[in-house]
Motif scaffolding. Structure first.
Motif, PDB file in Angstrom:
ATOM      1  N   GLU A   1       0.824  -1.213   0.000  1.00  0.00           N
ATOM      2  CA  GLU A   1       0.000   0.000   0.000  1.00  0.00           C
ATOM      3  C   GLU A   1       0.857   1.261   0.000  1.00  0.00           C
ATOM      4  OE1 GLU A   1      -2.639  -0.920   3.282  1.00  0.00           O
ATOM      5  OE2 GLU A   1      -4.084  -1.837   1.905  1.00  0.00           O
ATOM      6  N   LYS A   2       2.024   1.213   0.622  1.00  0.00           N
ATOM      7  CA  LYS A   2       2.928   2.369   0.634  1.00  0.00           C
ATOM      8  C   LYS A   2       3.544   2.590  -0.759  1.00  0.00           C
ATOM      9  CE  LYS A   2       6.698   1.962   3.088  1.00  0.00           C
ATOM     10  NZ  LYS A   2       7.659   1.903   4.197  1.00  0.00           N
ATOM     11  N   ILE A   3       3.962   1.507  -1.393  1.00  0.00           N
ATOM     12  CA  ILE A   3       4.644   1.593  -2.691  1.00  0.00           C
ATOM     13  C   ILE A   3       3.654   1.725  -3.838  1.00  0.00           C
ATOM     14  CG2 ILE A   3       6.133   0.305  -4.289  1.00  0.00           C
ATOM     15  CD1 ILE A   3       7.381  -0.951  -1.668  1.00  0.00           C
ATOM     16  N   ASN A   4       2.515   1.073  -3.720  1.00  0.00           N
ATOM     17  CA  ASN A   4       1.484   1.059  -4.758  1.00  0.00           C
ATOM     18  C   ASN A   4       2.033   0.621  -6.123  1.00  0.00           C
ATOM     19  OD1 ASN A   4      -1.113   1.326  -5.746  1.00  0.00           O
ATOM     20  ND2 ASN A   4      -0.829   3.494  -6.260  1.00  0.00           N
ATOM     21  N   PRO A   5       2.575  -0.606  -6.189  1.00  0.00           N
ATOM     22  CA  PRO A   5       3.192  -1.064  -7.437  1.00  0.00           C
ATOM     23  C   PRO A   5       2.164  -1.478  -8.485  1.00  0.00           C
ATOM     24  CG  PRO A   5       3.232  -2.816  -5.839  1.00  0.00           C
ATOM     25  CD  PRO A   5       2.656  -1.610  -5.133  1.00  0.00           C
ATOM     26  N   ASP A   6       2.591  -1.383  -9.735  1.00  0.00           N
ATOM     27  CA  ASP A   6       1.797  -1.911 -10.851  1.00  0.00           C
ATOM     28  C   ASP A   6       2.085  -3.400 -11.047  1.00  0.00           C
ATOM     29  OD1 ASP A   6       0.630   0.665 -11.988  1.00  0.00           O
ATOM     30  OD2 ASP A   6       2.774   1.136 -11.893  1.00  0.00           O
ATOM     31  N   LEU A   7       3.306  -3.795 -10.667  1.00  0.00           N
ATOM     32  CA  LEU A   7       3.748  -5.182 -10.808  1.00  0.00           C
ATOM     33  C   LEU A   7       4.526  -5.567  -9.555  1.00  0.00           C
ATOM     34  CD1 LEU A   7       4.486  -7.841 -12.373  1.00  0.00           C
ATOM     35  CD2 LEU A   7       6.418  -6.559 -13.337  1.00  0.00           C
TER      36      LEU A   7
ATOM     37  N   LEU B   1      -0.298 -12.822  -1.332  1.00  0.00           N
ATOM     38  CA  LEU B   1      -0.714 -11.749  -2.253  1.00  0.00           C
ATOM     39  C   LEU B   1      -1.867 -12.168  -3.156  1.00  0.00           C
ATOM     40  CD1 LEU B   1       2.826 -10.403  -3.071  1.00  0.00           C
ATOM     41  CD2 LEU B   1       0.983  -9.081  -1.986  1.00  0.00           C
ATOM     42  N   VAL B   2      -1.847 -13.418  -3.610  1.00  0.00           N
ATOM     43  CA  VAL B   2      -2.949 -13.916  -4.456  1.00  0.00           C
ATOM     44  C   VAL B   2      -4.256 -13.856  -3.682  1.00  0.00           C
ATOM     45  CG1 VAL B   2      -3.919 -16.044  -5.442  1.00  0.00           C
ATOM     46  CG2 VAL B   2      -1.595 -15.348  -6.020  1.00  0.00           C
ATOM     47  N   LYS B   3      -4.225 -14.328  -2.466  1.00  0.00           N
ATOM     48  CA  LYS B   3      -5.438 -14.343  -1.639  1.00  0.00           C
ATOM     49  C   LYS B   3      -5.943 -12.916  -1.389  1.00  0.00           C
ATOM     50  CE  LYS B   3      -7.187 -17.220   1.952  1.00  0.00           C
ATOM     51  NZ  LYS B   3      -7.434 -18.527   1.475  1.00  0.00           N
TER      52      LYS B   3
ATOM     53  N   LYS C   1      -5.415  -4.317  -8.115  1.00  0.00           N
ATOM     54  CA  LYS C   1      -5.157  -4.279  -9.555  1.00  0.00           C
ATOM     55  C   LYS C   1      -3.722  -4.584  -9.971  1.00  0.00           C
ATOM     56  CE  LYS C   1      -9.360  -3.076 -10.441  1.00  0.00           C
ATOM     57  NZ  LYS C   1     -10.287  -4.098 -10.831  1.00  0.00           N
ATOM     58  N   PHE C   2      -2.797  -4.822  -9.042  1.00  0.00           N
ATOM     59  CA  PHE C   2      -1.413  -5.063  -9.437  1.00  0.00           C
ATOM     60  C   PHE C   2      -1.267  -6.412 -10.137  1.00  0.00           C
ATOM     61  CE2 PHE C   2      -1.804  -6.287  -4.931  1.00  0.00           C
ATOM     62  CZ  PHE C   2      -1.441  -7.622  -4.985  1.00  0.00           C
ATOM     63  N   LYS C   3      -0.314  -6.476 -11.053  1.00  0.00           N
ATOM     64  CA  LYS C   3       0.065  -7.744 -11.676  1.00  0.00           C
ATOM     65  C   LYS C   3       0.987  -8.466 -10.698  1.00  0.00           C
ATOM     66  CE  LYS C   3      -1.743  -7.381 -15.796  1.00  0.00           C
ATOM     67  NZ  LYS C   3      -2.801  -8.263 -16.199  1.00  0.00           N
ATOM     68  N   LEU C   4       0.966  -9.784 -10.738  1.00  0.00           N
ATOM     69  CA  LEU C   4       1.754 -10.572  -9.799  1.00  0.00           C
ATOM     70  C   LEU C   4       2.480 -11.690 -10.537  1.00  0.00           C
ATOM     71  CD1 LEU C   4       2.574 -11.253  -6.890  1.00  0.00           C
ATOM     72  CD2 LEU C   4       0.421 -12.527  -6.684  1.00  0.00           C
ATOM     73  N   TRP C   5       3.805 -11.604 -10.506  1.00  0.00           N
ATOM     74  CA  TRP C   5       4.648 -12.657 -11.061  1.00  0.00           C
ATOM     75  C   TRP C   5       5.345 -13.344  -9.902  1.00  0.00           C
ATOM     76  CZ3 TRP C   5       7.760  -9.807 -15.456  1.00  0.00           C
ATOM     77  CH2 TRP C   5       6.872  -9.323 -16.406  1.00  0.00           C
ATOM     78  N   THR C   6       5.481 -14.646  -9.990  1.00  0.00           N
ATOM     79  CA  THR C   6       6.182 -15.382  -8.946  1.00  0.00           C
ATOM     80  C   THR C   6       7.356 -16.132  -9.555  1.00  0.00           C
ATOM     81  OG1 THR C   6       5.884 -16.823  -7.031  1.00  0.00           O
ATOM     82  CG2 THR C   6       4.766 -17.484  -9.050  1.00  0.00           C
ATOM     83  N   VAL C   7       8.411 -16.258  -8.786  1.00  0.00           N
ATOM     84  CA  VAL C   7       9.612 -16.936  -9.237  1.00  0.00           C
ATOM     85  C   VAL C   7       9.649 -18.316  -8.590  1.00  0.00           C
ATOM     86  CG1 VAL C   7      12.129 -16.873  -9.283  1.00  0.00           C
ATOM     87  CG2 VAL C   7      10.827 -14.733  -9.409  1.00  0.00           C
TER      88      VAL C   7
END
Length: 166
Positions: A100-106, A118-120, A128-134
């Motif tokens: 919430e502080k950073i408010n990332p798009d990804l 994060l998924v939950k 609305k952020f995109k989420l990639w996992t490694v």
């Protein structure tokens, strides 16, 4: 001028591969920041796993073969994934605060438990952020590292891709 996109590279504080991978991704993206008009931020957030994280670190450090038992258990039991998904909410408070502080798009998460959390949260709160996992273990991949609900699961190679499909 177009608004800069924000990328959060996220990991746990464990002393192994997850952190190294996250730092490598962050370093690569940081070098490309200006030319690609985005801002990249790195955060190392200790997962709230109760005693589970400490037991994992201890057993992995002193009894590394014990990890194969966990791997086999999770490989064959869908309820193990369900348990992990259900307890992932205890991990959310510190992550939510940073997101919430950073408010990332990804968000690029190099730690599977953070990604489950994060998924939950994203699904429940309609974030609305995109989420990639490694998927951090290249050849001893634990099935819980492939996360349903992430927008992308990043892998090393074809071995990881075959494991993911399986």
């Amino acid at each position: 001028m177009e608004k800069k996109k924000k990328i959060l590279v996220l990991t746990d504080d464990m002393p192994w591969g997850h952190r190294s991978i996250a730092k490598a991704i962050f370093g690569y993206l940081k070098d490309k920041e200006v030319e690609n008009n985005y801002e990249v931020v790195f955060r190392e957030i200790k997962a709230n796993t109760g005693i589970g994280g400490d037991l994992y670190i201890f057993s992995y450090r002193y009894f590394p073969k014990s990890n194969s038992f966990v791997h086999q258990f999770v490989q064959k039991k869908e309820f193990a994934r369900k348990i992990l998904e259900d307890i992932s909410v205890i991990n959310l408070p510190k992550i939510k605060k940073e997101v919430e502080k950073i408010n990332p798009d990804l968000i690029i998460s190099a730690y599977f438990f953070h990604t489950h959390s994060l998924v939950k949260w994203r699904k429940k709160q309609n974030k609305k952020f995109k989420l990639w996992t490694v998927v951090a273990d290249p050849w001893t991949i634990n099935p819980i590292s492939f996360i349903k609900g992430a927008d992308l699961n990043l892998l090393y190679d074809e071995v990881g891709q075959k494991e993911g499909v399986k």
